[in-house]
Design a protein around this motif. Structure first.
Motif, PDB file in Angstrom:
ATOM      1  N   SER A   1       0.844  -1.185   0.000  1.00 55.57           N
ATOM      2  CA  SER A   1       0.000   0.000   0.000  1.00 55.57           C
ATOM      3  C   SER A   1       0.882   1.239   0.000  1.00 55.57           C
ATOM      4  O   SER A   1       1.970   1.235   0.578  1.00 55.57           O
ATOM      5  N   CYS A   2       0.385   2.271  -0.635  1.00 53.45           N
ATOM      6  CA  CYS A   2       1.094   3.550  -0.659  1.00 53.45           C
ATOM      7  C   CYS A   2       0.050   4.638  -0.441  1.00 53.45           C
ATOM      8  O   CYS A   2      -0.765   4.904  -1.337  1.00 53.45           O
ATOM      9  N   ALA A   3       0.072   5.238   0.744  1.00 54.57           N
ATOM     10  CA  ALA A   3      -0.897   6.264   1.097  1.00 54.57           C
ATOM     11  C   ALA A   3      -0.281   7.638   0.866  1.00 54.57           C
ATOM     12  O   ALA A   3       0.805   7.931   1.378  1.00 54.57           O
ATOM     13  N   ALA A   4      -0.968   8.445   0.090  1.00 57.62           N
ATOM     14  CA  ALA A   4      -0.476   9.782  -0.247  1.00 57.62           C
ATOM     15  C   ALA A   4      -1.142  10.839   0.631  1.00 57.62           C
ATOM     16  O   ALA A   4      -2.272  10.663   1.078  1.00 57.62           O
ATOM     17  N   SER A   5      -0.424  11.933   0.856  1.00 58.56           N
ATOM     18  CA  SER A   5      -0.941  13.016   1.691  1.00 58.56           C
ATOM     19  C   SER A   5      -1.887  13.935   0.923  1.00 58.56           C
ATOM     20  O   SER A   5      -2.535  14.795   1.522  1.00 58.56           O
ATOM     21  N   ILE A   6      -1.949  13.742  -0.388  1.00 52.77           N
ATOM     22  CA  ILE A   6      -2.885  14.503  -1.214  1.00 52.77           C
ATOM     23  C   ILE A   6      -3.602  13.545  -2.141  1.00 52.77           C
ATOM     24  O   ILE A   6      -3.242  12.364  -2.221  1.00 52.77           O
TER      25      ILE A   6
ATOM     26  N   VAL B   1      -2.844   3.862  -3.087  1.00 53.93           N
ATOM     27  CA  VAL B   1      -2.635   2.978  -4.229  1.00 53.93           C
ATOM     28  C   VAL B   1      -2.145   1.638  -3.696  1.00 53.93           C
ATOM     29  O   VAL B   1      -1.357   1.599  -2.733  1.00 53.93           O
ATOM     30  N   TYR B   2      -2.608   0.579  -4.328  1.00 56.53           N
ATOM     31  CA  TYR B   2      -2.258  -0.770  -3.887  1.00 56.53           C
ATOM     32  C   TYR B   2      -1.548  -1.521  -5.002  1.00 56.53           C
ATOM     33  O   TYR B   2      -1.826  -1.321  -6.186  1.00 56.53           O
ATOM     34  N   LEU B   3      -0.639  -2.391  -4.594  1.00 59.30           N
ATOM     35  CA  LEU B   3       0.000  -3.300  -5.539  1.00 59.30           C
ATOM     36  C   LEU B   3      -0.225  -4.714  -5.036  1.00 59.30           C
ATOM     37  O   LEU B   3       0.369  -5.125  -4.034  1.00 59.30           O
ATOM     38  N   GLN B   4      -1.099  -5.416  -5.711  1.00 60.90           N
ATOM     39  CA  GLN B   4      -1.363  -6.816  -5.384  1.00 60.90           C
ATOM     40  C   GLN B   4      -0.387  -7.673  -6.161  1.00 60.90           C
ATOM     41  O   GLN B   4      -0.347  -7.606  -7.395  1.00 60.90           O
ATOM     42  N   MET B   5       0.393  -8.452  -5.458  1.00 61.11           N
ATOM     43  CA  MET B   5       1.423  -9.269  -6.083  1.00 61.11           C
ATOM     44  C   MET B   5       1.092 -10.743  -5.839  1.00 61.11           C
ATOM     45  O   MET B   5       1.080 -11.196  -4.687  1.00 61.11           O
ATOM     46  N   ASN B   6       0.805 -11.452  -6.897  1.00 60.20           N
ATOM     47  CA  ASN B   6       0.469 -12.874  -6.822  1.00 60.20           C
ATOM     48  C   ASN B   6       1.532 -13.712  -7.516  1.00 60.20           C
ATOM     49  O   ASN B   6       2.344 -13.194  -8.286  1.00 60.20           O
ATOM     50  N   SER B   7       1.504 -14.988  -7.241  1.00 56.41           N
ATOM     51  CA  SER B   7       2.446 -15.930  -7.870  1.00 56.41           C
ATOM     52  C   SER B   7       3.873 -15.415  -7.766  1.00 56.41           C
ATOM     53  O   SER B   7       4.616 -15.400  -8.746  1.00 56.41           O
TER      54      SER B   7
ATOM     55  N   ARG C   1       0.694 -11.056 -13.145  1.00 55.71           N
ATOM     56  CA  ARG C   1       0.867 -11.466 -11.743  1.00 55.71           C
ATOM     57  C   ARG C   1       0.641 -10.311 -10.776  1.00 55.71           C
ATOM     58  O   ARG C   1       0.141 -10.525  -9.665  1.00 55.71           O
ATOM     59  N   PHE C   2       1.011  -9.104 -11.176  1.00 58.31           N
ATOM     60  CA  PHE C   2       0.867  -7.929 -10.328  1.00 58.31           C
ATOM     61  C   PHE C   2      -0.278  -7.064 -10.848  1.00 58.31           C
ATOM     62  O   PHE C   2      -0.480  -6.938 -12.066  1.00 58.31           O
ATOM     63  N   THR C   3      -0.997  -6.456  -9.906  1.00 62.71           N
ATOM     64  CA  THR C   3      -2.082  -5.561 -10.277  1.00 62.71           C
ATOM     65  C   THR C   3      -2.026  -4.312  -9.410  1.00 62.71           C
ATOM     66  O   THR C   3      -1.998  -4.416  -8.174  1.00 62.71           O
ATOM     67  N   ILE C   4      -2.019  -3.160 -10.049  1.00 64.49           N
ATOM     68  CA  ILE C   4      -2.049  -1.900  -9.331  1.00 64.49           C
ATOM     69  C   ILE C   4      -3.471  -1.360  -9.363  1.00 64.49           C
ATOM     70  O   ILE C   4      -4.163  -1.472 -10.374  1.00 64.49           O
ATOM     71  N   SER C   5      -3.890  -0.807  -8.224  1.00 64.63           N
ATOM     72  CA  SER C   5      -5.234  -0.242  -8.143  1.00 64.63           C
ATOM     73  C   SER C   5      -5.198   0.980  -7.238  1.00 64.63           C
ATOM     74  O   SER C   5      -4.221   1.216  -6.525  1.00 64.63           O
ATOM     75  N   ARG C   6      -6.292   1.714  -7.281  1.00 62.87           N
ATOM     76  CA  ARG C   6      -6.319   2.992  -6.556  1.00 62.87           C
ATOM     77  C   ARG C   6      -7.633   3.135  -5.808  1.00 62.87           C
ATOM     78  O   ARG C   6      -8.700   2.850  -6.365  1.00 62.87           O
TER      79      ARG C   6
END
Length: 115
Positions: free
Chosen positions: A21-26, A78-84, A66-71
């Motif tokens: 996870s990456c949390a932004a201040s804006i 923003v999230y980075l789901q990392m599978n396999s 294998r990886f999926t970025i979402s917001r």
């Protein structure tokens, strides 16, 4: 001053999953792009995933499928789901966000995949 706070990462066996996870201040809509780079010892830094303000995602072939970025706009996160996961995914992962020509960075998080 833009701040990016990362969480997630850790040690996982090959084939397992992790979510960063990456949390932004804006608002993440303020960024032309936000995502992650990674760097393993002795290797060049590599773009892992990014998402534009318009929602366009980018992945290198090494993680595609294998990886999926979402917001989550409500949480400015923003999230980075990392599978396999594979041992070659072992690296320090750094969240970045770009506003025009200025880049901001998170504190980084280590991902270690054991075989």
């Amino acid at each position: 001053q833009v701040q990016l706070v990362e969480s997630g990462g850790g040690l996982v066996q090959a084939g397992g999953s992790l979510r960063l996870s990456c949390a932004a201040s804006i608002s993440t809509f303020s960024f032309s792009a936000i995502g992650w780079y990674r760097q393993a010892p002795g290797k060049q830094r590599e773009l892992v995933a990014s998402i534009s303000a318009g929602g366009t995602t980018t992945y290198p072939d090494s993680v595609k499928g294998r990886f999926t970025i979402s917001r989550d706009n409500a949480k400015n996160t923003v999230y980075l789901q990392m599978n396999s996961l594979k041992p070659e995914d072992t690296a320090r992962y750094d969240c970045f966000a770009r506003v025009f020509s200025t880049s901001y960075w998170g504190q980084g998080t280590q991902v270690t995949v054991s075989s």
